[in-house]
Design a protein around this motif. Structure first.
Motif, PDB file in Angstrom:
ATOM      1  N   ASN A  41      -2.172   0.724   6.991  1.00 30.28           N
ATOM      2  CA  ASN A  41      -2.837   1.617   6.036  1.00 30.28           C
ATOM      3  C   ASN A  41      -2.006   2.836   5.687  1.00 30.28           C
ATOM      4  O   ASN A  41      -2.180   3.409   4.626  1.00 30.28           O
ATOM      5  CB  ASN A  41      -4.184   2.065   6.600  1.00 30.28           C
ATOM      6  CG  ASN A  41      -5.137   0.907   6.763  1.00 30.28           C
ATOM      7  OD1 ASN A  41      -5.163   0.003   5.954  1.00 30.28           O
ATOM      8  ND2 ASN A  41      -5.913   0.923   7.832  1.00 30.28           N
ATOM      9  N   ALA A  42      -1.107   3.240   6.586  1.00 30.05           N
ATOM     10  CA  ALA A  42      -0.262   4.408   6.347  1.00 30.05           C
ATOM     11  C   ALA A  42       1.005   4.271   7.171  1.00 30.05           C
ATOM     12  O   ALA A  42       0.967   3.768   8.288  1.00 30.05           O
ATOM     13  CB  ALA A  42      -0.996   5.686   6.725  1.00 30.05           C
TER      14      ALA A  42
ATOM     15  N   SER B 245       4.763  -1.043   3.385  1.00 34.00           N
ATOM     16  CA  SER B 245       3.666  -1.448   4.256  1.00 34.00           C
ATOM     17  C   SER B 245       2.503  -1.919   3.407  1.00 34.00           C
ATOM     18  O   SER B 245       2.285  -1.437   2.302  1.00 34.00           O
ATOM     19  CB  SER B 245       3.243  -0.290   5.164  1.00 34.00           C
ATOM     20  OG  SER B 245       2.810   0.811   4.394  1.00 34.00           O
ATOM     21  N   GLY B 246       1.770  -2.880   3.948  1.00 37.21           N
ATOM     22  CA  GLY B 246       0.630  -3.422   3.231  1.00 37.21           C
ATOM     23  C   GLY B 246      -0.158  -4.377   4.101  1.00 37.21           C
ATOM     24  O   GLY B 246      -0.141  -4.291   5.325  1.00 37.21           O
ATOM     25  N   ASP B 247      -0.834  -5.332   3.468  1.00 36.77           N
ATOM     26  CA  ASP B 247      -1.720  -6.254   4.170  1.00 36.77           C
ATOM     27  C   ASP B 247      -0.994  -7.131   5.189  1.00 36.77           C
ATOM     28  O   ASP B 247      -1.576  -7.541   6.184  1.00 36.77           O
ATOM     29  CB  ASP B 247      -2.456  -7.142   3.172  1.00 36.77           C
ATOM     30  CG  ASP B 247      -3.441  -6.355   2.325  1.00 36.77           C
ATOM     31  OD1 ASP B 247      -3.836  -5.248   2.738  1.00 36.77           O
ATOM     32  OD2 ASP B 247      -3.813  -6.848   1.249  1.00 36.77           O
TER      33      ASP B 247
ATOM     34  N   THR C  99      -2.690   1.327  11.579  1.00 41.08           N
ATOM     35  CA  THR C  99      -3.082  -0.052  11.282  1.00 41.08           C
ATOM     36  C   THR C  99      -4.587  -0.158  11.088  1.00 41.08           C
ATOM     37  O   THR C  99      -5.333   0.773  11.408  1.00 41.08           O
ATOM     38  CB  THR C  99      -2.657  -0.996  12.418  1.00 41.08           C
ATOM     39  OG1 THR C  99      -3.408  -0.678  13.591  1.00 41.08           O
ATOM     40  CG2 THR C  99      -1.173  -0.901  12.692  1.00 41.08           C
ATOM     41  N   ASN C 100      -5.008  -1.290  10.627  1.00 36.93           N
ATOM     42  CA  ASN C 100      -6.422  -1.562  10.428  1.00 36.93           C
ATOM     43  C   ASN C 100      -6.954  -2.265  11.675  1.00 36.93           C
ATOM     44  O   ASN C 100      -6.778  -3.466  11.830  1.00 36.93           O
ATOM     45  CB  ASN C 100      -6.619  -2.425   9.189  1.00 36.93           C
ATOM     46  CG  ASN C 100      -8.068  -2.574   8.804  1.00 36.93           C
ATOM     47  OD1 ASN C 100      -8.899  -1.763   9.184  1.00 36.93           O
ATOM     48  ND2 ASN C 100      -8.382  -3.608   8.051  1.00 36.93           N
TER      49      ASN C 100
ATOM     50  N   HIS D  36       0.791  -1.197   0.000  1.00 35.29           N
ATOM     51  CA  HIS D  36       0.000   0.000   0.000  1.00 35.29           C
ATOM     52  C   HIS D  36       0.843   1.275   0.000  1.00 35.29           C
ATOM     53  O   HIS D  36       0.411   2.286  -0.487  1.00 35.29           O
ATOM     54  CB  HIS D  36      -0.937   0.032   1.208  1.00 35.29           C
ATOM     55  CG  HIS D  36      -1.942  -1.056   1.229  1.00 35.29           C
ATOM     56  ND1 HIS D  36      -3.045  -1.065   0.424  1.00 35.29           N
ATOM     57  CD2 HIS D  36      -1.996  -2.198   1.931  1.00 35.29           C
ATOM     58  CE1 HIS D  36      -3.742  -2.150   0.639  1.00 35.29           C
ATOM     59  NE2 HIS D  36      -3.128  -2.861   1.553  1.00 35.29           N
ATOM     60  N   HIS D  37       2.042   1.166   0.598  1.00 39.63           N
ATOM     61  CA  HIS D  37       2.824   2.381   0.766  1.00 39.63           C
ATOM     62  C   HIS D  37       4.304   2.050   0.744  1.00 39.63           C
ATOM     63  O   HIS D  37       4.719   1.009   1.243  1.00 39.63           O
ATOM     64  CB  HIS D  37       2.457   3.028   2.115  1.00 39.63           C
ATOM     65  CG  HIS D  37       3.007   4.383   2.306  1.00 39.63           C
ATOM     66  ND1 HIS D  37       4.122   4.633   3.050  1.00 39.63           N
ATOM     67  CD2 HIS D  37       2.614   5.600   1.838  1.00 39.63           C
ATOM     68  CE1 HIS D  37       4.385   5.918   3.051  1.00 39.63           C
ATOM     69  NE2 HIS D  37       3.483   6.533   2.322  1.00 39.63           N
TER      70      HIS D  37
ATOM     71  N   ARG E  13      -2.341  -5.433   9.034  1.00 38.24           N
ATOM     72  CA  ARG E  13      -2.480  -4.551   7.880  1.00 38.24           C
ATOM     73  C   ARG E  13      -2.123  -3.111   8.247  1.00 38.24           C
ATOM     74  O   ARG E  13      -2.633  -2.554   9.214  1.00 38.24           O
ATOM     75  CB  ARG E  13      -3.896  -4.598   7.344  1.00 38.24           C
ATOM     76  CG  ARG E  13      -4.060  -3.738   6.122  1.00 38.24           C
ATOM     77  CD  ARG E  13      -5.428  -3.850   5.549  1.00 38.24           C
ATOM     78  NE  ARG E  13      -5.487  -2.993   4.373  1.00 38.24           N
ATOM     79  CZ  ARG E  13      -6.516  -2.933   3.577  1.00 38.24           C
ATOM     80  NH1 ARG E  13      -7.573  -3.666   3.809  1.00 38.24           N
ATOM     81  NH2 ARG E  13      -6.490  -2.133   2.540  1.00 38.24           N
TER      82      ARG E  13
END
Length: 64
Positions: A38-39, A13-15, A53-54, A1-2, A36
């Motif tokens: 997210n940023a 960073s990602g899942d 995080t998620n 994701h990033h 996960r």
């Protein structure tokens, strides 16, 4: 994701969490964040990662 680039580190960073490479992406080391992400930002005050995080809030961790 990033993807974050800082000094000699690539931070992705990602899942699956947050990982860092210090050899241009040849190898990757996991951080303490394994959920996960997210940023991901770098805190300039101390050089640590700030990870959103998620479902687990915001986590602060050193670059692996």
């Amino acid at each position: 994701h990033h993807l974050l680039v800082t000094g000699d580190a690539l931070v992705a960073s990602g899942d699956a969490g947050v990982f860092a490479s210090h050899d241009g992406g040849g190898t990757w080391a996991p951080s303490a964040v394994t959920t996960r992400a997210n940023a991901t930002l770098l805190d300039p005050a101390d050089g640590q990662l700030v990870v959103g995080t998620n479902g687990h809030g915001i986590v602060k961790t050193p670059i692996p």
